[in-house]
Design a protein around this motif. Structure first.
Motif, PDB file in Angstrom:
ATOM      1  N   PHE A 145       0.827  -1.201   0.000  1.00  0.00           N
ATOM      2  CA  PHE A 145       0.000   0.000   0.000  1.00  0.00           C
ATOM      3  C   PHE A 145       0.868   1.260   0.000  1.00  0.00           C
ATOM      4  CE2 PHE A 145      -1.961   3.344   2.584  1.00  0.00           C
ATOM      5  CZ  PHE A 145      -3.075   3.622   1.816  1.00  0.00           C
ATOM      6  N   SER A 185       0.952   4.264  -2.716  1.00  0.00           N
ATOM      7  CA  SER A 185       0.592   5.588  -2.224  1.00  0.00           C
ATOM      8  C   SER A 185       1.685   6.614  -2.498  1.00  0.00           C
ATOM      9  CB  SER A 185       0.311   5.527  -0.716  1.00  0.00           C
ATOM     10  OG  SER A 185      -0.778   4.681  -0.449  1.00  0.00           O
ATOM     11  N   LEU A 200      -3.331  10.197   3.809  1.00  0.00           N
ATOM     12  CA  LEU A 200      -2.401   9.094   4.019  1.00  0.00           C
ATOM     13  C   LEU A 200      -1.904   9.078   5.465  1.00  0.00           C
ATOM     14  CD1 LEU A 200      -0.659   6.760   2.985  1.00  0.00           C
ATOM     15  CD2 LEU A 200       1.025   8.460   2.204  1.00  0.00           C
ATOM     16  N   PHE A 255      -4.601   7.714   7.667  1.00  0.00           N
ATOM     17  CA  PHE A 255      -4.729   6.273   7.457  1.00  0.00           C
ATOM     18  C   PHE A 255      -3.640   5.522   8.214  1.00  0.00           C
ATOM     19  CE2 PHE A 255      -3.544   2.388   5.257  1.00  0.00           C
ATOM     20  CZ  PHE A 255      -4.766   1.743   5.103  1.00  0.00           C
ATOM     21  N   CYS A 281     -11.464   3.005   6.463  1.00  0.00           N
ATOM     22  CA  CYS A 281     -12.064   2.864   5.129  1.00  0.00           C
ATOM     23  C   CYS A 281     -12.262   4.223   4.460  1.00  0.00           C
ATOM     24  CB  CYS A 281     -13.399   2.127   5.225  1.00  0.00           C
ATOM     25  SG  CYS A 281     -13.253   0.397   5.688  1.00  0.00           S
ATOM     26  N   ASN A 297     -10.619   7.066   5.018  1.00  0.00           N
ATOM     27  CA  ASN A 297      -9.314   7.603   4.618  1.00  0.00           C
ATOM     28  C   ASN A 297      -8.807   6.924   3.356  1.00  0.00           C
ATOM     29  OD1 ASN A 297      -9.036   9.463   6.720  1.00  0.00           O
ATOM     30  ND2 ASN A 297      -8.196   7.929   8.111  1.00  0.00           N
ATOM     31  N   TYR A 298      -8.951   5.607   3.328  1.00  0.00           N
ATOM     32  CA  TYR A 298      -8.483   4.852   2.156  1.00  0.00           C
ATOM     33  C   TYR A 298      -9.260   5.236   0.902  1.00  0.00           C
ATOM     34  CZ  TYR A 298      -7.550   0.931  -0.947  1.00  0.00           C
ATOM     35  OH  TYR A 298      -7.212   0.173  -2.037  1.00  0.00           O
ATOM     36  N   GLN A 330      -8.183   7.006  -2.687  1.00  0.00           N
ATOM     37  CA  GLN A 330      -8.436   6.403  -3.998  1.00  0.00           C
ATOM     38  C   GLN A 330      -9.299   7.304  -4.868  1.00  0.00           C
ATOM     39  OE1 GLN A 330      -6.575   3.750  -4.609  1.00  0.00           O
ATOM     40  NE2 GLN A 330      -5.958   4.035  -2.471  1.00  0.00           N
ATOM     41  N   GLN A 349     -10.893  -2.802   5.011  1.00  0.00           N
ATOM     42  CA  GLN A 349     -10.023  -2.156   4.022  1.00  0.00           C
ATOM     43  C   GLN A 349      -9.488  -3.123   2.969  1.00  0.00           C
ATOM     44  OE1 GLN A 349      -6.434  -2.451   3.843  1.00  0.00           O
ATOM     45  NE2 GLN A 349      -6.230  -0.933   2.195  1.00  0.00           N
ATOM     46  N   GLU A 351      -9.760  -2.764  -1.123  1.00  0.00           N
ATOM     47  CA  GLU A 351      -8.570  -2.851  -1.971  1.00  0.00           C
ATOM     48  C   GLU A 351      -8.729  -3.923  -3.040  1.00  0.00           C
ATOM     49  OE1 GLU A 351      -3.699  -2.986  -1.444  1.00  0.00           O
ATOM     50  OE2 GLU A 351      -5.019  -3.422   0.244  1.00  0.00           O
TER      51      GLU A 351
END
Length: 297
Positions: A122, A126, A148, A151, A173, A175-176, A180, A210, A214
């Motif tokens: 990840f 990122s 980031l 997260f 979730c 933040n992720y 994205q 998460q 992904e």
């Protein structure tokens, strides 16, 4: 005789731990000594029994003596069998307990390994995205960097936890998905629906949602014209991650090791099973929200 037999059982158990290869010999010795001690004790008691019953104690009363010895042998055998049964049950319970502990440690190790595999992969993606954003739009790159940081802060705080509150998992979730969204823009659409805010206090396995998000991004093709739609929905006592299906490679089959790992972790932790649905159009995974952090420990 009962005291003697108990003493022999203790000697056997101690000896078996010290000399496990001689268990059969010790068992034979225990039975032999138990029969000898039992018969000896009963023969010692024979005169007392005979006097109370007004029976002559001469040895030529062999029929009564033989019956007395037979009874003593049967009683000794019953006691030995009862002891063996108790030992067997004790060993069985201890074996099951050791197996459960071993299985738990194995699952914990797999869980830690999975986390260690997720974070470098990840971070690599990122940082590449962050580099591209700073070249294209520094302001957007700064927003991405803040997401980031949030997260990673959440990930570090839950790194050694077996379970997390639904609220904590959803923060990860969000933040992720925000990261994205910056990366894919209109090619990605996501929505979060909470039916009952009280359920945010419930628990699910740490880092369970998460990876599902992904996987949805990793295994599907999506564009601005055909965006990937992801829905995270809490309904009743379940939290569900839902996405439309447009597989990247139709002929490629996924090993589903991440999903299998999640299913095993969740089963060990809660005693429940995750619910996976795939109708060819959409894919969803539902996890029951538990009321206690240490549900099955």
């Amino acid at each position: 005789m009962l005291i003697t037999s108990n003493l022999l059982v203790w000697i056997l158990k101690y000896s078996a731990k010290k000399f496990p290869d001689n268990l059969f010999k010790f068992n034979c010795c225990r039975y032999t000594l138990s029969y000898i001690s039992g018969i000896t004790i009963y023969l010692t008691l024979w005169p007392i029994f005979a006097s109370l019953a007004n029976i002559p104690t001469r040895l030529d009363n062999y029929k009564l003596l033989a019956a007395f010895i037979a009874i003593s042998t049967v009683l000794t055998t019953i006691i030995l069998f009862l002891h063996d049964f108790v030992i067997f049950k004790e060993n069985k319970i201890q074996t099951e307990l050791d197996y459960s502990r071993l299985q738990l440690r194995s699952t914990q190790a797999e869980n830690l390994l999975l986390k260690q595999q997720i974070h470098p992969h990840f971070l690599f993606n990122s940082l590449n995205t962050l580099k591209a954003l700073y070249k294209k739009d520094p302001n957007l790159g700064e927003v991405y960097l803040l997401q980031l940081a949030d997260f990673l802060r959440s990930a570090v705080s839950l790194n050694n936890s077996h379970a997390a509150t639904l609220e904590q998992e959803l923060e990860i979730c969000k933040n992720y998905l925000n990261m994205q969204k910056i990366r894919f823009n209109n090619a990605l659409e996501w929505n979060l629906q909470i039916e009952n805010p009280e359920m945010l206090k419930g628990y699910i396995p740490a880092f369970s949602l998460q990876p599902l998000l992904e996987n949805a991004i990793k295994h599907n093709i999506f564009t601005k014209e055909m965006p990937l739609k992801i829905l995270i929905e809490q309904r009743d006592s379940y939290i569900t991650v839902f996405n439309v299906i447009n597989l990247r490679n139709a002929g490629e089959t996924s090993t589903k090791s991440g999903l299998s790992n999640l299913a095993e972790r969740y089963l060990l932790w809660s005693g429940e099973e995750i619910i996976v649905k795939n109708d060819g159009i959409s894919f969803s995974v539902s996890i029951k929200i538990m009321s206690h952090e240490n549900r099955n420990y």
